[in-house]
Design a protein around this motif. Structure first.
Motif, PDB file in Angstrom:
ATOM      1  N   THR A   1       0.847  -1.192   0.000  1.00 58.09           N
ATOM      2  CA  THR A   1       0.000   0.000   0.000  1.00 58.09           C
ATOM      3  C   THR A   1       0.881   1.239   0.000  1.00 58.09           C
ATOM      4  O   THR A   1       1.866   1.313   0.747  1.00 58.09           O
TER       5      THR A   1
ATOM      6  N   ARG B   1      -1.423   3.182  -4.588  1.00 54.83           N
ATOM      7  CA  ARG B   1      -2.213   1.948  -4.528  1.00 54.83           C
ATOM      8  C   ARG B   1      -2.695   1.753  -3.091  1.00 54.83           C
ATOM      9  O   ARG B   1      -1.902   1.544  -2.179  1.00 54.83           O
ATOM     10  N   TRP B   2      -3.998   1.836  -2.902  1.00 53.82           N
ATOM     11  CA  TRP B   2      -4.548   1.692  -1.560  1.00 53.82           C
ATOM     12  C   TRP B   2      -5.963   1.134  -1.617  1.00 53.82           C
ATOM     13  O   TRP B   2      -6.609   1.124  -2.663  1.00 53.82           O
ATOM     14  N   ASN B   3      -6.440   0.663  -0.482  1.00 52.01           N
ATOM     15  CA  ASN B   3      -7.795   0.133  -0.347  1.00 52.01           C
ATOM     16  C   ASN B   3      -8.615   1.086   0.519  1.00 52.01           C
ATOM     17  O   ASN B   3      -8.150   1.528   1.584  1.00 52.01           O
TER      18      ASN B   3
ATOM     19  N   HIS C   1      -7.232  -8.853   4.159  1.00 50.48           N
ATOM     20  CA  HIS C   1      -6.907  -7.424   4.162  1.00 50.48           C
ATOM     21  C   HIS C   1      -8.113  -6.554   4.512  1.00 50.48           C
ATOM     22  O   HIS C   1      -8.051  -5.729   5.441  1.00 50.48           O
TER      23      HIS C   1
ATOM     24  N   GLY D   1     -10.061  -1.594  -3.771  1.00 48.33           N
ATOM     25  CA  GLY D   1      -8.753  -0.982  -3.886  1.00 48.33           C
ATOM     26  C   GLY D   1      -8.121  -1.193  -5.236  1.00 48.33           C
ATOM     27  O   GLY D   1      -8.678  -1.839  -6.122  1.00 48.33           O
ATOM     28  N   ASP D   2      -6.920  -0.632  -5.376  1.00 49.27           N
ATOM     29  CA  ASP D   2      -6.092  -0.794  -6.562  1.00 49.27           C
ATOM     30  C   ASP D   2      -6.865  -0.374  -7.809  1.00 49.27           C
ATOM     31  O   ASP D   2      -7.593   0.601  -7.812  1.00 49.27           O
TER      32      ASP D   2
ATOM     33  N   SER E   1      -9.054   4.869   4.488  1.00 51.46           N
ATOM     34  CA  SER E   1      -8.293   3.892   3.713  1.00 51.46           C
ATOM     35  C   SER E   1      -7.182   3.282   4.556  1.00 51.46           C
ATOM     36  O   SER E   1      -6.834   3.803   5.625  1.00 51.46           O
ATOM     37  N   ASP E   2      -6.622   2.184   4.045  1.00 61.73           N
ATOM     38  CA  ASP E   2      -5.504   1.568   4.749  1.00 61.73           C
ATOM     39  C   ASP E   2      -4.288   2.491   4.751  1.00 61.73           C
ATOM     40  O   ASP E   2      -3.501   2.502   5.701  1.00 61.73           O
ATOM     41  N   TYR E   3      -4.130   3.299   3.702  1.00 59.32           N
ATOM     42  CA  TYR E   3      -3.011   4.242   3.646  1.00 59.32           C
ATOM     43  C   TYR E   3      -3.181   5.350   4.686  1.00 59.32           C
ATOM     44  O   TYR E   3      -2.209   5.794   5.297  1.00 59.32           O
TER      45      TYR E   3
ATOM     46  N   ALA F   1       2.010  -5.303   2.122  1.00 51.00           N
ATOM     47  CA  ALA F   1       0.735  -5.847   2.586  1.00 51.00           C
ATOM     48  C   ALA F   1       0.610  -7.360   2.443  1.00 51.00           C
ATOM     49  O   ALA F   1      -0.127  -7.991   3.204  1.00 51.00           O
TER      50      ALA F   1
ATOM     51  N   GLY G   1       2.916  -1.155  -5.185  1.00 57.92           N
ATOM     52  CA  GLY G   1       2.830  -0.770  -3.785  1.00 57.92           C
ATOM     53  C   GLY G   1       3.894  -1.374  -2.890  1.00 57.92           C
ATOM     54  O   GLY G   1       3.935  -1.081  -1.696  1.00 57.92           O
TER      55      GLY G   1
END
Length: 409
Positions: free
Chosen positions: A185, A189-191, A220, A267-268, A285-287, A295, A361
């Motif tokens: 991540t 690129r993040w979810n 994830h 994501g992505d 987001s995870d970021y 990840a 990522g």
């Protein structure tokens, strides 16, 4: 006459002795040749010499049943299947497997793909980094946990998943070793946790009693979501009132827009494709939560590594080089190659999403693994009561030994 008889008897004895010596030499040579052949015909091979293909149970136990997750369990005293103590530097039990430079023992690796995308392993093969090893696609998956479970049972030769899911499988004594990071991540690129633009959902508290869709449970999406809900002050009982729904990645956006779910964890490239169409927004987001991090990792069975160290080294080397190729190559060139790979492999897929690719990522050089890649999820699982405190130490179950970018301390 007597002299002639003695001479003849001596000649016969000499001839007999010579014959015995010759027979002995033949037996010795035959024995040496048989040992060499046996050493070259590894049990982990994906193809028999007559060209027939292995079945999915190629790594099954002799009675035909699949190995259980604990069949080659990592011992709690920190020793792997080989019985050798793990190294503190993260090089793992595979460290003494084989010197670099040997020929691959196995020339075909079974794996699962992802519809409409190109995995880092597939990219490595296309770039020639795995040669002479070839990949054998046996189907697609939509679940990292399923993929690494398939690796644990030997249905595939390698599998990849979110590191939190890897930790849970390792904790169950599955005979696997993480060998290289393959996705991460970052700011490209993040979810995220997405809702419709006009949704009344504004905060984490608003998710109570709502449905959240994600590609699979126990990986994830779920772990990061629950981490966020916890940080936002929700109690364990309130988090339990958030309903999680597993859906194929390609259906998440449609299900959100159609009202079947209230929140979609996407994501992505799937995320970027949905954002381009508009009408959705991200809650978090995870970021936002963790910044840039590795990840997920590819895992391989301990038995396979032990029997095929050179193949393992070549695979990890190829993936590591492909990761660096992506970092150094203009994104437009990467996208064009992804589209070409998808169109040429003939799986009847939609390749349109690859135009949104931005980054793998992966942090660090060549997918090198660090303790922190796993420790963050170990800590969370321990706090949640899903993992016994102190049971796992990252450096005892992963290895960087096969990665060409790894420098021993």
């Amino acid at each position: 006459m007597t002299t002639l008889f003695n001479l003849t008897r001596t000649t016969v004895r000499a001839t007999t002795l010579l014959s015995i010596l010759l027979i002995g030499a033949v037996i010795l040579l035959a024995g040496c040749g048989q040992e060499e052949t046996g050493g070259g015909n590894k049990s982990g091979s994906s193809a028999a010499k007559d060209g027939s293909k292995d079945t999915a149970a190629s790594s099954a136990t002799k009675d035909g049943s699949k190995d259980t997750a604990a069949s080659s369990a990592t011992k709690e005293d920190g020793k792997g299947a080989s019985g050798a103590a793990e190294k503190e530097d993260g090089s793992g039990t595979a460290a003494a497997a084989a010197p670099a430079g040997g020929e691959p023992e196995v020339l075909e690796l079974k794996y699962q793909g992802w519809t409409g995308s190109v995995t880092i392993a597939e990219l490595a093969e296309n770039l020639g980094y795995l040669a002479p090893i070839k990949l054998k696609w046996i189907g697609n998956t939509i679940s990292g946990p399923q993929d690494i479970q398939a690796a644990a049972t030997g249905d595939v030769d390698f599998g990849g998943a979110f590191n939190g899911a890897v930790v849970k499988l390792v904790a169950s004594n599955a005979p696997i070793t993480p060998v290289v990071s393959y996705y991460g991540t970052n700011d490209k690129r993040w979810n995220g946790f997405f809702v419709l633009e006009d949704s009344p959902i504004k905060t984490a508290k608003d998710l109570i009693g709502k449905k959240v869709g994600m590609n699979t449970l126990g990986a994830h999406g779920e772990i990061v979501l629950k981490n966020w809900l916890q940080k936002e002050g929700l109690t364990k009982n309130e988090i339990k009132d958030v309903t999680l729904v597993a859906l194929p990645p390609v259906n998440l956006e449609q299900s959100l827009r159609g009202g079947q779910i209230d929140v979609a964890v996407i994501g992505d490239i799937v995320k970027d494709k949905a954002l381009e169409r508009g009408g959705i927004r991200s809650l978090a987001s995870d970021y936002d939560l963790f910044g840039a991090f590795n990840a997920g990792t590819y895992v391989i069975r301990k038995e396979f590594i032990k029997e095929n160290p050179n193949t393992t080294r070549k695979f990890v080397e190829g993936v590591a080089k492909a990761i660096e190729w992506l970092k150094e190559t203009p994104v437009e060139e990467s996208r064009a190659l992804f589209e070409k790979i998808i169109n040429e492999r003939g799986r009847k897929e939609d390749a349109s999403a690859v135009k949104y690719f931005k980054s793998s990522g992966v942090a660090g050089k060549g997918g090198l693994i660090s303790d922190q890649d796993f420790q963050i999820w170990i800590d969370w699982l321990e706090n949640e009561g899903q993992l016994e405190k102190g049971k796992l130490k990252p450096s005892e179950f992963y290895t960087n030994e096969f990665n060409p970018f790894f420098e021993k301390k």
